[in-house]
Every structure is written in structure tokens, then in C-alpha cells.
Design an enzyme around this catalytic site. Structure first.
Site, mmCIF file in Angstrom:
data_model
loop_
_atom_site.group_PDB
_atom_site.id
_atom_site.type_symbol
_atom_site.label_atom_id
_atom_site.label_comp_id
_atom_site.label_asym_id
_atom_site.label_seq_id
_atom_site.Cartn_x
_atom_site.Cartn_y
_atom_site.Cartn_z
ATOM 1 N N ASP A 166 0.847 -1.179 0.000
ATOM 2 C CA ASP A 166 0.000 0.000 0.000
ATOM 3 C C ASP A 166 0.898 1.250 0.000
ATOM 4 O OD1 ASP A 166 -3.029 0.855 0.495
ATOM 5 O OD2 ASP A 166 -1.845 1.995 1.952
ATOM 6 N N HIS A 223 -6.769 -6.817 -1.498
ATOM 7 C CA HIS A 223 -5.707 -5.828 -1.301
ATOM 8 C C HIS A 223 -4.761 -6.226 -0.167
ATOM 9 C CE1 HIS A 223 -3.963 -1.768 -1.181
ATOM 10 N NE2 HIS A 223 -4.129 -1.773 0.133
ATOM 11 N N TYR A 265 -2.006 11.265 2.530
ATOM 12 C CA TYR A 265 -2.834 11.494 1.345
ATOM 13 C C TYR A 265 -2.903 12.978 1.003
ATOM 14 C CZ TYR A 265 -4.508 6.679 1.685
ATOM 15 O OH TYR A 265 -4.583 5.305 1.708
#
Length: 285
Positions: free
Chosen positions: A104, A266, A211
Site C-alpha cells: 500500500d 488488497h 494522502y
């Protein structure tokens, strides 16, 4: 031989990072870089097998996470600073070179390190995050990927994302992990460990600032170039967040790359730990 997992606070790049460590002190260094919203615990199934194979394994809580320092400003979480943290950890071990494995967001850091510091990163493995250039292009041109990445844009808002995440004892964060993984992958004990990490002061805001920094300083991340060192892309093909073909596109930016798809979500290293461990051991040796 079974090696214990030891925990240290390690100075790097002007911060203190908490690092889980295992394996022989003189073994070749492997750095395991977690993603959102995890921490060193993301690698609980990988540390033991790698240590037993003779590697010195360091799994840090990256900046902003769990027991590591949490700088206050969004600009403290740009990709160059995240990469510098890892290089500082290498310096702390005395290692001139290391292998990196990332999942990730940790995979985004691994891509950046492999592209920019080939003299120090002799090989890298990435799990379920594409090359930053590939992802940027997909967000512009692929409506399916744009829709899957809705949370990336939501996280650009101030205050609201972390406020909602905290409601009902982190219900939304727990549900996001459970609903996008196979049944039973994250145990009650796992989720308790993550909730303890999320409850650390300023933790969730710092985690989401990764982010925000990517959105505000997108040029730094998109400058990640071609990768010349050996690279292994391991991809759970049932990823709820990322299109599977992004892995194949990323392979085209590697001079010495290989790609393995696994029938997983994921959360591939949690869901298929034996298969991931075998792939990593084969690649790292």
C-alpha cells in the site's frame, strides 16, 4: 532458529521512529514498509520467516503512525521525506544497501526509493500499489479507477475524515478493512492492535496527511522514474481499491521486473502469508 521481535525507538531524519526488529544482527537488511491504516503489525506473518532465513528484518511504524513521531504539518509527509526516513534507518544499522518490501503506501515509498536510490536499494518488492506514474495516469484516464479512489479525494478535506473515522470506536476504519478482505483475515486481536495505534495522539490525522501531502505536492510523487534494480510486484488481483491491470502497466517501468498475481484481496500478505513469504524468500535470496 526462532528469533524474538524486539522494539526500539530509532533516530532518523530528525525524528524518532518505532521499529520492530528481528533476525541475526549480521544478516542482510530487509525493511518492511506498511501502508494505511496499519503499522509494523502489518508484517506479523512475514517477520519470523524472513528472520529464520537469515535476514535482519526491520519493520518500522512509519512517521505519523502508532508509536513513531507525528509531525504536525501536511508538508511533513511528502514522499521525499518518507523516503529519507527509510534511508536514515539504513544508516542507523550501518548498512550501505538493503532490500525494501512495501505494501500500500509503503509500496509507494518503495517505488520511490528503488527509482531514486539504486545505489542503496539493491532490490525491492511491492504489494498492491502501482508505480506512481501509472496510478496518476489511471486517475486521469480510467473512470473505474477514479471511482475506486474516491476516498483519496475525500481525505483531502480538513478535519472531517479523521473525525468520521473516530466515530463509534473506529467503526468505519474497522469495517473498511473487514469488508475489503476475506472473512476472518483480521482477527479481533488484530483490530484491537490497530485501534490502539489509531488512538495514539494525532495518529489518524497524521496518517491521513500522507494522502493530503500527495494531493498538494503531487509533483514530487509523480517524478518517481524508471526502476533499474530488480523489482517484484506481488498483486492480490481482487483488490477493492486498485484495478488489477495497473500491476501489469507498472511492470513496463521496470528494467528487471517480475509480476505475480495471487487470488487475494488488497490485504495480500495477511490473506495469503505462506504464498507471499515463499515469493519474498525466493526473490530476496
Amino acid at each position: 532458529m526462532a528469533y524474538p521481535v524486539e522494539h526500539q525507538q530509532v533516530p532518523t531524519n530528525g525524528l524518532q521512529l518505532h521499529v520492530a526488529q528481528s533476525g541475526p544482527a549480521a544478516g542482510p537488511l530487509v525493511l518492511l514498509l506498511h501502508g494505511f491504516p496499519e503499522g509494523w503489525h502489518a508484517w506479523r506473518y512475514q517477520m519470523g520467516p524472513l528472520a529464520q532465513a537469515g535476514f535482519r528484518v526491520w519493520a518500522p511504524d512509519q512517521r505519523g503512525y502508532n508509536l513513531s513521531d507525528k509531525p504536525h504539518h501536511v508538508q511533513d509527509y511528502t514522499i521525499d521525506k518518507l523516503a529519507a526516513d527509510v534511508l536514515g534507518l539504513m544508516d542507523a544499522t550501518g548498512a550501505q544497501t538493503a532490500a525494501v518490501v512495501g505494501h500500500d503506501w509503503g509500496a509507494a515509498v518503495a517505488w520511490y526509493l528503488a527509482a531514486h536510490y539504486p545505489a542503496r536499494i539493491h532490490r525491492a518488492a511491492v504489494l498492491n500499489v502501482p508505480h506512481p506514474q501509472v496510478l496518476a495516469q489511471a486517475l486521469r484516464n480510467n473512470p473505474r479507477q477514479f471511482a475506486k479512489s474516491w476516498y483519496v479525494f475525500f481525505f483531502q478535506l480538513p478535519w472531517l475524515p479523521e473525525g468520521l473515522a473516530r466515530l463509534r470506536n473506529w467503526w468505519a476504519a474497522r469495517q473498511a478493512m473487514q469488508r475489503t478482505s476475506a472473512d476472518g483475515v483480521f482477527s479481533h486481536q488484530d483490530l484491537e492492535a490497530y485501534r490502539d495505534a489509531w488512538n495514539q495522539p494525532r495518529a489518524m490525522r497524521s496518517m491521513i496527511n500522507w494522502y493530503r501531502a500527495a494531493g498538494r505536492f503531487v509533483g514530487r510523487l509523480s517524478k518517481t522514474g524508471r526502476v533499474k534494480v530488480p523489482m517484484h510486484i506481488i498483486w492480490g488481483e481482487n483488490d477493492a481499491f486498485l484495478e488489477a491491470d495497473l500491476a501489469r502497466q507498472s511492470l513496463q517501468l521496470c528494467d528487471a521486473g517480475r509480476l505475480t498475481y495471487l487470488p487475494s484481496s488488497h490485504w495480500v500478505q495477511h490473506e495469503m502469508p505462506d504464498e507471499v513469504n515463499a515469493l519474498l524468500l525466493n526473490f530476496l535470496k
